[in-house]
Design a protein around this motif. Sequence first.
Motif, short mmCIF file in Angstrom:
data_model
loop_
_atom_site.label_atom_id
_atom_site.label_comp_id
_atom_site.label_asym_id
_atom_site.label_seq_id
_atom_site.Cartn_x
_atom_site.Cartn_y
_atom_site.Cartn_z
N SER A 175 0.82 -1.22 0.00
CA SER A 175 0.00 0.00 0.00
C SER A 175 0.85 1.26 0.00
N GLU A 176 2.09 1.14 -0.49
CA GLU A 176 3.01 2.29 -0.52
C GLU A 176 2.78 3.09 -1.80
N THR A 177 2.06 4.21 -1.68
CA THR A 177 1.73 5.03 -2.85
C THR A 177 2.77 6.13 -3.07
N VAL A 178 2.91 6.51 -4.34
CA VAL A 178 3.78 7.63 -4.69
C VAL A 178 3.01 8.54 -5.65
N GLY A 179 3.19 9.84 -5.47
CA GLY A 179 2.56 10.80 -6.38
C GLY A 179 1.12 11.10 -6.02
N THR A 180 0.50 11.90 -6.86
CA THR A 180 -0.89 12.31 -6.68
C THR A 180 -1.61 12.30 -8.02
N PHE A 181 -2.93 12.40 -7.98
CA PHE A 181 -3.71 12.49 -9.20
C PHE A 181 -3.74 13.97 -9.63
N SER A 182 -2.69 14.35 -10.34
CA SER A 182 -2.52 15.77 -10.70
C SER A 182 -3.30 16.17 -11.94
N ILE A 183 -3.38 15.28 -12.94
CA ILE A 183 -4.13 15.62 -14.14
C ILE A 183 -5.54 15.04 -14.04
N SER A 184 -6.46 15.59 -14.81
CA SER A 184 -7.85 15.15 -14.76
C SER A 184 -8.06 13.94 -15.67
N SER A 185 -9.19 13.28 -15.49
CA SER A 185 -9.53 12.14 -16.34
C SER A 185 -9.73 12.58 -17.79
N VAL A 186 -10.25 13.79 -17.98
CA VAL A 186 -10.44 14.32 -19.34
C VAL A 186 -9.10 14.48 -20.04
N GLN A 187 -8.10 15.00 -19.32
CA GLN A 187 -6.76 15.14 -19.89
C GLN A 187 -6.16 13.78 -20.21
N ALA A 188 -6.38 12.82 -19.33
CA ALA A 188 -5.83 11.48 -19.55
C ALA A 188 -6.44 10.84 -20.80
#
Length: 261
Positions: A175-188
């Motif tokens: 469960s070791e996470t890195v980073g964040t959800f910086s961009i939106s799903s629309v951008q993805a």
Amino acid sequence: MVCKLEMIKRTLILFILLLILSTVNPVQAFLKEDSSVQMPADPPKTSSLLGNVAGTLTTQPFLSQFAPATGWDILLYEKTKTVSRSYGPPLDLGNIGNTENAIADAALEFANTWSGEFGFGISTPTIYSIKQALNWTIIHIQPEIDGVPVYDSFLILSINQFGKLASLKAQGFGSETVGTFSISSVQAISIAQKAFPVERKDCMVKQVYMPFEAVNKTINLRCAYEIKITSSDPRLQPTLFVSAETGEIIASENRVMFDDM
């Protein structure tokens, strides 16, 4: 002439797609099963496991050896030493009755009790699906972190007609996470469509934590979007994983479905 050019274009896209598609889960080799570690269940005890991590010998604490019932066999993953498969005499999960809700509640309690042995870390086991197959109930549990599933991490319990656990298989990435959800799903979605400019019928997107092997041989969970594109071309059904931080495509595959003939 136009038709011929269109055919060449489609063939080129197919070739490029197949060329760059990578293994969807980059840590499958890291979780290779150790066929030599098939062990009878013992009462929980304190012990330690030695492993060569990043070239140095380290000791990893293993507080309770997975032992749901006397006589159960256990197959562990080679490096992480978490449970891959286990089976034995049917185990009473303590559920009150054989209703779907009672079995599901007991299954979740079981998953939470042994989450460390399954490699789930501090993630939350969640019921993904419950299916009936003849006299069997198959419960698929997937760990989540803040409501976001850990990709390809699971616990599948096979429960007999008496409501008892007969076998299980699991795969956990911690469960070791890195980073964040910086961009939106629309951008993805836009990034995925530019990478694979195919005529699409539908597009589905969801947040996931994607497991990757770090430099120190541990597993990190990267924030990503899983994007499934339904193409009008049956040969091209791409699923892409876009980094939610950088926007790079970190993995992809062509999920072509075939009908039985």
